[in-house]
Design a protein around this motif. Sequence first.
Motif, short mmCIF file in Angstrom:
data_model
loop_
_atom_site.label_atom_id
_atom_site.label_comp_id
_atom_site.label_asym_id
_atom_site.label_seq_id
_atom_site.Cartn_x
_atom_site.Cartn_y
_atom_site.Cartn_z
N LEU A 519 0.83 -1.21 0.00
CA LEU A 519 0.00 0.00 0.00
C LEU A 519 0.86 1.26 0.00
O LEU A 519 0.57 2.24 -0.71
CB LEU A 519 -0.92 -0.01 1.23
CG LEU A 519 -2.09 -1.00 1.20
CD1 LEU A 519 -2.78 -1.04 2.56
CD2 LEU A 519 -3.09 -0.61 0.11
N LEU A 520 1.94 1.25 0.81
CA LEU A 520 2.82 2.41 0.88
C LEU A 520 3.50 2.66 -0.47
O LEU A 520 3.55 3.81 -0.95
CB LEU A 520 3.86 2.19 1.98
CG LEU A 520 4.90 3.30 2.16
CD1 LEU A 520 4.22 4.60 2.58
CD2 LEU A 520 5.95 2.90 3.20
N LEU A 521 4.03 1.61 -1.07
CA LEU A 521 4.73 1.77 -2.34
C LEU A 521 3.76 2.12 -3.48
O LEU A 521 4.12 2.88 -4.38
CB LEU A 521 5.49 0.48 -2.68
CG LEU A 521 6.67 0.16 -1.76
CD1 LEU A 521 7.23 -1.23 -2.07
CD2 LEU A 521 7.77 1.21 -1.91
N ARG A 522 2.56 1.57 -3.42
CA ARG A 522 1.59 1.89 -4.46
C ARG A 522 1.22 3.38 -4.42
O ARG A 522 0.98 4.00 -5.46
CB ARG A 522 0.33 1.05 -4.29
CG ARG A 522 -0.71 1.28 -5.38
CD ARG A 522 -2.03 0.60 -5.10
NE ARG A 522 -2.97 0.81 -6.18
CZ ARG A 522 -4.23 0.42 -6.16
NH1 ARG A 522 -4.71 -0.18 -5.09
NH2 ARG A 522 -5.03 0.66 -7.18
N GLY A 523 1.17 3.92 -3.22
CA GLY A 523 0.81 5.33 -3.10
C GLY A 523 1.97 6.28 -3.33
O GLY A 523 1.77 7.50 -3.35
N THR A 524 3.19 5.75 -3.51
CA THR A 524 4.36 6.63 -3.69
C THR A 524 5.06 6.34 -5.03
O THR A 524 4.88 7.05 -6.00
CB THR A 524 5.34 6.44 -2.51
OG1 THR A 524 5.64 5.04 -2.35
CG2 THR A 524 4.74 6.98 -1.22
N LEU A 525 5.83 5.26 -5.08
CA LEU A 525 6.63 4.97 -6.28
C LEU A 525 5.82 4.39 -7.43
O LEU A 525 6.24 4.49 -8.58
CB LEU A 525 7.76 4.00 -5.92
CG LEU A 525 8.81 4.48 -4.92
CD1 LEU A 525 9.86 3.40 -4.72
CD2 LEU A 525 9.46 5.77 -5.40
N PHE A 526 4.68 3.76 -7.11
CA PHE A 526 3.96 3.02 -8.15
C PHE A 526 2.53 3.52 -8.31
O PHE A 526 1.59 2.73 -8.46
CB PHE A 526 3.96 1.53 -7.82
CG PHE A 526 5.33 0.90 -7.84
CD1 PHE A 526 5.84 0.37 -9.01
CD2 PHE A 526 6.11 0.86 -6.69
CE1 PHE A 526 7.11 -0.19 -9.05
CE2 PHE A 526 7.37 0.29 -6.71
CZ PHE A 526 7.86 -0.23 -7.89
N ARG A 527 2.38 4.82 -8.32
CA ARG A 527 1.05 5.38 -8.55
C ARG A 527 0.60 5.13 -9.99
O ARG A 527 1.40 5.16 -10.92
CB ARG A 527 1.05 6.88 -8.27
CG ARG A 527 1.10 7.25 -6.79
CD ARG A 527 0.76 8.72 -6.59
NE ARG A 527 1.81 9.56 -7.17
CZ ARG A 527 2.80 10.11 -6.49
NH1 ARG A 527 2.88 9.91 -5.19
NH2 ARG A 527 3.71 10.84 -7.08
#
Length: 731
Positions: A519-527
Amino acid sequence: MSERPITKGPVAKGPVAKGPVAKALLTKPCCDDDVPGGVNAGDPRVALVGNPNVGKSTLFNMLTGARQRIGNWPGKTVSVAQGTWRSPNGEITLIDLPGTYSLVPGSPDEALTRDLLVDRGMGGRPDLVVITVDAANLARNLYLLAQVMETGVPLVVALTMVDIAESRGIRVDAGRLSELIGAPVVPLVPRRGEGVAEFDRVVARALAAPRRPALPVLGEDMEAALASITAEVPAETAVRYPARWLSIALLTGEDVPGVPEETAAAARAAGAALSGGEPAGDDEPDDPELLVAEQRYAWVHEVIAEVVTRRGAGRATWSDRVDRVLTSRWSGPPIFLAVMWAVFALTTKAAAPLMAGFQGLVDGPVSTGAGRLLDALGAGGAIRGLVLNGLIAGVGQVLSFVPLMAIMFVLLSVLEDSGYLARAAFVVDRLMRVIGLPGRAFLPLIVGFGCNVPALAGTRILSDRRHRLLTGLLIPFVTCSARLTVYVLVATAFFGSAAGTVVFAMYVLSIALVIGMGLLLRGTLFRGMAEEPLVLDLPPYRLPAVRVIGAQSWVKLQAFLKTASGIIVATVTLVWLLSSIPFGGQGSFGRTPIEHSVFGAASHAVAPAFAPSGFGDWHASAALITGFVAKEAVVSTMAQTYSMGEPADGHQPGGLGGALRATIEQTSHGHPVPAVLAFLVFLLAYTPCMTTVAAQRVEIGGRLTLFGIGMQLTLAWLLAVAVFRVGSLFL
């Protein structure tokens, strides 16, 4: 085992066409006169091709047993299983190619399968292809069969799942199917060995006299378009690729290496004429591709009408009724968690007495015998320390976990062979979508519970590059089998009979970390990642076969021991060397207390960083340092540091756990439970091993790998501190 008739019709001996329907369904291969040669100078090579979950790997395991190996294909980054099939007609090299639904690749795994079948310039091509076809879902499998037939490779059809088909009222006429496709068809039940003798004879005949299958007829207009493209293919290009496959690939817009632009232009013109318009632009739908697919499916339906009979169609099977419960959004997740808890609880309880007995053997007779042998040889103190306190103490401690690993591999193989793990992937599909990944990403994550390295290689089944990158960053948070050995040792020492529940909790936390970091990476690096639907065949429920379970578990255990043994011996030797070098002027080489050695000094220097987590002792930091190299070395380093650090205390079996308890009691200031939980959490979250780091670099690149290492270390430290600080308030 005696064989019984398991489907209707004889096994065909060769391509024979009879009747008007047969003439309409196949043509003689007019465009491709050359056939790949027969047996190589060495062992013949046979490739297994098929959809996922059609019994392909079961057939591979049954034929090869433990005589198999897994590694990257030369020049590729795709892992392929190869094994030796000792058939009555001689040894055969069997290649288990990645499962695929089509020869139009959507991932590197599928691209390898396609290239091996169509690119004659590629090394290691098979002499024969065995395509596994599910008799219970024949229509779904015939599309891939049509594409393989178009490559012109000699093939044999292994008709699997015939027992499942019969239980559903489905009968497949294998003889008639053979006549229609122009290739032998052998009904099989690999799990019970039924049909294997006939399969062996048919494969031997096909290798001795390779013959091309018939070509599916794709309609008058389509055949005319393909003929016009074939006429434009230069001779040097036709030598490399099968003419029929090449014509269809160019017609549908595939970019084929080595094809002149003039030939590609002719294919675009033929496609435009076939679709009734001008050559399509890049942004327009690829009409010829849809037309080819429609014609293939028309061929499939005509074949099904000829070879399949059904009785009692439309009735819900017991498998359907079970799936309503196991794949339900409400009951599926808790059942999945309960199953996994049972696996880990049973693993720890069943393995405990075996592990204790094995460790007692190592600590007692083995160590005593080795000591007497060294005395007889006049070995000095340094050599004696390396052998007794290094190799035997470290390697023996890890080898005592062989029963644990064997039991776990058997239980997981039972879940896989029974068909349940595929349902688990379906259950967690909704969860995977929360973090922006398709349900297929669950498959490499599941592999990660065994080892993170093949799990990283498994990300190649994902067609979207960003999905592969995100999954590659999350896999190190999946707790691997090497970490399991440490969990069991520590949990047994501190929690006794509740160790299984603690180990299960670590696996639940592992899943939670994957979701949270996703969830954290999806909202930052992988939007903005594109969604991908889950396409997954649910295999039928089956009673696990002892032979298949044994072969799968033995191969996994061998791989674990092969990896662990080399790493452990190297690490133990390095730790012994660094532990024998005095630091600060005290002692001499091989005659210095370990805490005053170079290794002890480094461990003491790192230890204060873990003081806020309650385990700021040099023994713990020493184990975590070597754990960065390989988690298999954590337990051996613990055994090594304690036995070398306190040689006079006469550790008995189980002494390592007692020494660890005493250390944590002291460093936690009376809060051992939150401290040991913090240690386990740190072990779970920080970098798995250097081999995983190397695999990450291959799959996701150097920059993201370094980012991942920093992310894992930071998160591990923060979580460990939080667990200890919060836990100290209550425990």
